[in-house]
Design an enzyme around this catalytic site. Structure first.
Site, PDB file in Angstrom:
ATOM      1  N   HIS A  29      -6.841  -5.307  -7.179  1.00  0.00           N
ATOM      2  CA  HIS A  29      -6.471  -4.391  -6.649  1.00  0.00           C
ATOM      3  C   HIS A  29      -7.256  -3.439  -5.531  1.00  0.00           C
ATOM      4  O   HIS A  29      -7.358  -2.100  -5.651  1.00  0.00           O
ATOM      5  CB  HIS A  29      -5.945  -3.334  -7.634  1.00  0.00           C
TER       6      HIS A  29
ATOM      7  N   SER B 242       5.809  -1.473  -1.015  1.00  0.00           N
ATOM      8  CA  SER B 242       5.337  -0.879  -2.245  1.00  0.00           C
ATOM      9  C   SER B 242       6.426  -0.058  -2.956  1.00  0.00           C
ATOM     10  O   SER B 242       7.243   0.489  -2.050  1.00  0.00           O
ATOM     11  CB  SER B 242       4.028   0.318  -2.125  1.00  0.00           C
TER      12      SER B 242
ATOM     13  N   ARG C  36      -9.754  -0.988  -7.081  1.00  0.00           N
ATOM     14  CA  ARG C  36      -9.032   0.620  -7.427  1.00  0.00           C
ATOM     15  C   ARG C  36      -8.840   0.675  -8.919  1.00  0.00           C
ATOM     16  O   ARG C  36      -8.249   1.728  -9.115  1.00  0.00           O
ATOM     17  CB  ARG C  36      -7.989   0.830  -6.646  1.00  0.00           C
TER      18      ARG C  36
ATOM     19  N   VAL D 111       0.878  -1.157   0.112  1.00  0.00           N
ATOM     20  CA  VAL D 111       0.048   0.017  -0.100  1.00  0.00           C
ATOM     21  C   VAL D 111       0.976   1.284   0.062  1.00  0.00           C
ATOM     22  O   VAL D 111       1.669   1.446   0.983  1.00  0.00           O
ATOM     23  CB  VAL D 111      -0.899  -0.085   1.263  1.00  0.00           C
TER      24      VAL D 111
ATOM     25  N   SER E 127      -6.207 -10.804  -7.844  1.00  0.00           N
ATOM     26  CA  SER E 127      -6.284  -9.512  -7.114  1.00  0.00           C
ATOM     27  C   SER E 127      -7.048  -8.565  -7.974  1.00  0.00           C
ATOM     28  O   SER E 127      -6.854  -8.820  -9.299  1.00  0.00           O
ATOM     29  CB  SER E 127      -4.931  -8.923  -6.657  1.00  0.00           C
TER      30      SER E 127
ATOM     31  N   THR F 175       3.343  -6.060 -10.148  1.00  0.00           N
ATOM     32  CA  THR F 175       2.021  -5.674 -10.079  1.00  0.00           C
ATOM     33  C   THR F 175       1.665  -5.530 -11.678  1.00  0.00           C
ATOM     34  O   THR F 175       2.176  -4.749 -12.399  1.00  0.00           O
ATOM     35  CB  THR F 175       1.688  -4.392  -9.222  1.00  0.00           C
TER      36      THR F 175
ATOM     37  N   GLN G  52       7.276  -5.086  -3.754  1.00  0.00           N
ATOM     38  CA  GLN G  52       6.380  -4.834  -4.834  1.00  0.00           C
ATOM     39  C   GLN G  52       6.828  -4.025  -6.013  1.00  0.00           C
ATOM     40  O   GLN G  52       7.454  -2.669  -5.750  1.00  0.00           O
ATOM     41  CB  GLN G  52       5.106  -4.292  -4.425  1.00  0.00           C
TER      42      GLN G  52
ATOM     43  N   TYR H 170       6.636  -1.794  -9.491  1.00  0.00           N
ATOM     44  CA  TYR H 170       5.868  -1.160 -10.660  1.00  0.00           C
ATOM     45  C   TYR H 170       6.790  -0.997 -11.789  1.00  0.00           C
ATOM     46  O   TYR H 170       8.027  -0.171 -11.265  1.00  0.00           O
ATOM     47  CB  TYR H 170       5.210   0.323 -10.252  1.00  0.00           C
TER      48      TYR H 170
ATOM     49  N   LYS I  27       1.242 -10.111  -9.490  1.00  0.00           N
ATOM     50  CA  LYS I  27       0.046  -9.606  -8.482  1.00  0.00           C
ATOM     51  C   LYS I  27      -0.863  -8.956  -9.571  1.00  0.00           C
ATOM     52  O   LYS I  27      -0.667  -8.120 -10.329  1.00  0.00           O
ATOM     53  CB  LYS I  27       0.481  -8.465  -7.641  1.00  0.00           C
TER      54      LYS I  27
HETATM   55  C1  LIG Z   1      -4.564   2.962  -0.426  1.00  0.00           C
HETATM   56  C2  LIG Z   1      -3.992   1.935  -1.506  1.00  0.00           C
HETATM   57  C3  LIG Z   1      -2.874   1.849  -2.019  1.00  0.00           C
HETATM   58  C4  LIG Z   1      -2.500   0.763  -2.779  1.00  0.00           C
HETATM   59  N1  LIG Z   1      -1.033   0.855  -3.152  1.00  0.00           N
HETATM   60  C5  LIG Z   1      -0.525  -0.280  -3.970  1.00  0.00           C
HETATM   61  C6  LIG Z   1       0.699  -0.119  -4.454  1.00  0.00           C
HETATM   62  O1  LIG Z   1       1.458   0.589  -4.356  1.00  0.00           O
HETATM   63  N2  LIG Z   1       0.910  -1.465  -5.126  1.00  0.00           N
HETATM   64  C7  LIG Z   1       0.457  -2.273  -5.408  1.00  0.00           C
HETATM   65  O2  LIG Z   1       0.548  -3.417  -6.070  1.00  0.00           O
HETATM   66  N3  LIG Z   1      -1.029  -2.533  -4.890  1.00  0.00           N
HETATM   67  C8  LIG Z   1      -1.428  -1.220  -4.388  1.00  0.00           C
HETATM   68  N4  LIG Z   1      -2.868  -1.312  -3.600  1.00  0.00           N
HETATM   69  C9  LIG Z   1      -3.447  -2.591  -3.620  1.00  0.00           C
HETATM   70  C10 LIG Z   1      -3.171  -3.493  -2.524  1.00  0.00           C
HETATM   71  O3  LIG Z   1      -1.936  -4.258  -2.752  1.00  0.00           O
HETATM   72  C11 LIG Z   1      -4.138  -4.612  -2.410  1.00  0.00           C
HETATM   73  O4  LIG Z   1      -4.304  -5.272  -3.608  1.00  0.00           O
HETATM   74  C12 LIG Z   1      -5.748  -4.409  -2.001  1.00  0.00           C
HETATM   75  O5  LIG Z   1      -5.634  -3.027  -1.067  1.00  0.00           O
HETATM   76  C13 LIG Z   1      -6.457  -5.471  -1.377  1.00  0.00           C
HETATM   77  O6  LIG Z   1      -7.702  -5.079  -1.040  1.00  0.00           O
HETATM   78  P1  LIG Z   1      -8.269  -4.675   0.379  1.00  0.00           P
HETATM   79  O7  LIG Z   1      -7.698  -3.203   0.636  1.00  0.00           O
HETATM   80  O8  LIG Z   1      -9.767  -4.704   0.401  1.00  0.00           O
HETATM   81  O9  LIG Z   1      -7.638  -5.537   1.288  1.00  0.00           O
HETATM   82  C14 LIG Z   1      -3.273  -0.283  -2.897  1.00  0.00           C
HETATM   83  C15 LIG Z   1      -4.384  -0.367  -2.307  1.00  0.00           C
HETATM   84  C16 LIG Z   1      -4.819   0.636  -1.398  1.00  0.00           C
HETATM   85  C17 LIG Z   1      -6.051   0.389  -0.883  1.00  0.00           C
END
Ligand SMILES: Cc1cc2nc3c(=O)[nH]c(=O)nc-3n(C[C@H](O)[C@H](O)[C@H](O)COP(=O)(O)O)c2cc1C
Length: 398
Positions: free
Chosen positions: A293, A141, A296, A113, A291, A195, A167, A169, A269
């Site tokens: 994401h 991240s 998102r 995150v 996933s 990712t 992780q 990118y 991922k």
């Molecule tokens: C605020 C936020 C930032 C995130 N940043 C990244 C990131 O930098 N890299 C990434 O691969 N996934 C990112 N994710 C996705 C998370 O790794 C993960 O897949 C997701 O949060 C899982 O769902 P959940 O929040 O319902 O547990 C982010 C998710 C959130 C909520």
């Protein structure tokens, strides 16, 4: 965080509903530094709303579009029903799982995150200490607001820690990306999680309404020195999206390139399709993370509880499949294992714990999930997660 504070908050939490068993556990003691009344991850969410400003809340909580997938992730775990067995021996049971050649105390990892210093001044460092104390794997991240070296130095040699993964990118500058990978390798990270489901950000309306901006103190430290992408002179008819922004978007060739430049195992991922899972298996990646994401990126894609089974079927035992998205209860973790996941990741709940009480809050979130998982296993007659199967789920549940 000083050593004496790393004891997991809520370590004393015991199972509450004993069904009148004579050996009732002691009452739950209050936990210092944790706001009162937090007994579930949902409580953490409600409290975090009071701690975060509108800018941070829009970023951490929001999903893409109408947030249909965001809601569906939760709804799908809720809709699955556990079908318990009774009178099975439980002594010697445990939550341990095998992952990438390691035995983990439990199957709960902290998802990557970004920008965690927006939730708490201690940011990713607090999360790392908490994960370490609870034996949870940590995925840092690319967009962290704390450097990968700082995190590794803080926890790499802690005996209780779970796996430490980075992780990735892929950046438009592959030389820069290679250096980032080398830094992670040198710092002691054990795997790379590439990712692949976000070649561009989703249409995140909540963020747009809030005018979201990353505050300077939470900026992505690893990308501070990334040279800007050279400008593209678009021909008439070319697209600013496809021919400029996405011209460096990762492809299967990049997965092979990454495998060729690093000795670390590479996990992908953001796998949602069985065909992609098969292709990943052909490339001998080390694992997959089913996933979306956290809802998102692409709104209206299916929830991860629905995506998981066909992917597990597609790859069989060839490689471990992890899942994330909407995991909020120990019963969700058990359902994921029943559907064939090797482990789960949690994203937003970690941020809520962080916002509420720094490392103590994150530790509490992880502890609640793990305790709930143990309770669910016991009540399902499941002593070992390796014994999980879809037969633990009520056949009529979706
Ligand atoms: C605020 C936020 C930032 C995130 N940043 C990244 C990131 O930098 N890299 C990434 O691969 N996934 C990112 N994710 C996705 C998370 O790794 C993960 O897949 C997701 O949060 C899982 O769902 P959940 O929040 O319902 O547990 C982010 C998710 C959130 C909520």
């Amino acid at each position: 965080m000083r050593k004496r504070r790393t004891r997991p908050a809520g370590a004393e939490l015991r199972h509450c509903d004993t069904g009148g068993m004579p050996a009732a556990p002691p009452p739950v003691p209050s936990v210092a530094a944790l706001p009162a009344g937090l007994a579930t991850l949902a409580d953490h969410e409600a409290h975090a709303r009071t701690r975060l400003d509108d800018n941070a809340w829009a970023y951490f909580s929001g999903g893409a579009g109408d947030e249909i997938t965001l809601r569906a992730n939760r709804g799908a775990w809720d809709a699955l029903q556990l079908h318990p067995r009774v009178l099975r021996p439980l002594q010697g049971g445990n939550t341990r799982v095998q992952l990438l050649g390691r035995e983990l105390a439990h199957p709960i990892l902290v998802a990557p995150v970004a920008f965690q210093r927006m939730a708490h001044a201690d940011g990713e460092l607090a999360t790392a200490h908490a994960a370490c104390a609870l034996g949870a794997g940590l995925v840092l991240s690319t967009q962290a607001s704390t450097s990968l070296e700082t995190i590794a130095t803080a926890i790499a040699h802690e005996p209780t820690r779970g796996p430490l993964w980075f992780q990735l990118y892929l950046q438009h500058d592959r030389g820069f990306t290679r250096e980032l990978v080398q830094r992670a390798e040198q710092a002691g990270y054990e795997a790379l999680m590439l990712t692949v489901d976000a070649p561009t950000s989703g249409a995140r309306d909540r963020e747009r309404r809030a005018g979201f901006q990353v505050p300077p103190h939470a900026a992505a430290v690893h990308l501070a020195a990334l040279p800007p992408a050279p400008p593209v002179a678009l021909e008439p008819g070319q697209s600013a999206m496809f021919d400029a922004l996405l011209r460096h978007a990762p492809t299967w060739d990049d997965v092979q390139w990454l495998q060729s430049i690093s000795r670390l195992p590479v996990l992908l991922k953001g796998i949602a399709h069985a065909e992609d899972a098969r292709q990943a298996a052909v490339l001998q990646v080390a694992g997959l993370i089913v996933s979306n994401h956290g809802g998102r990126t692409l709104d209206t894609m299916p929830p991860t509880a629905a995506l998981l089974p066909p992917i597990v079927d597609a790859v069989g035992t060839a490689l471990p499949v992890l899942v994330d998205g909407g995991i909020r209860r120990g019963t969700d973790v058990l359902k994921a294992m029943a559907l064939g996941a090797r482990a789960v990741l949690v994203g937003r709940p970690v941020v809520w714990g962080l916002a509420n009480a720094g490392a103590v809050g994150v530790a509490h979130v992880l502890r609640l999930l793990r305790d709930e998982l143990e309770i669910a296993m016991a009540l399902c007659g499941c002593a070992r997660l390796a014994d999980c199967s879809p037969r633990m789920l009520w056949p009529g549940s979706p």
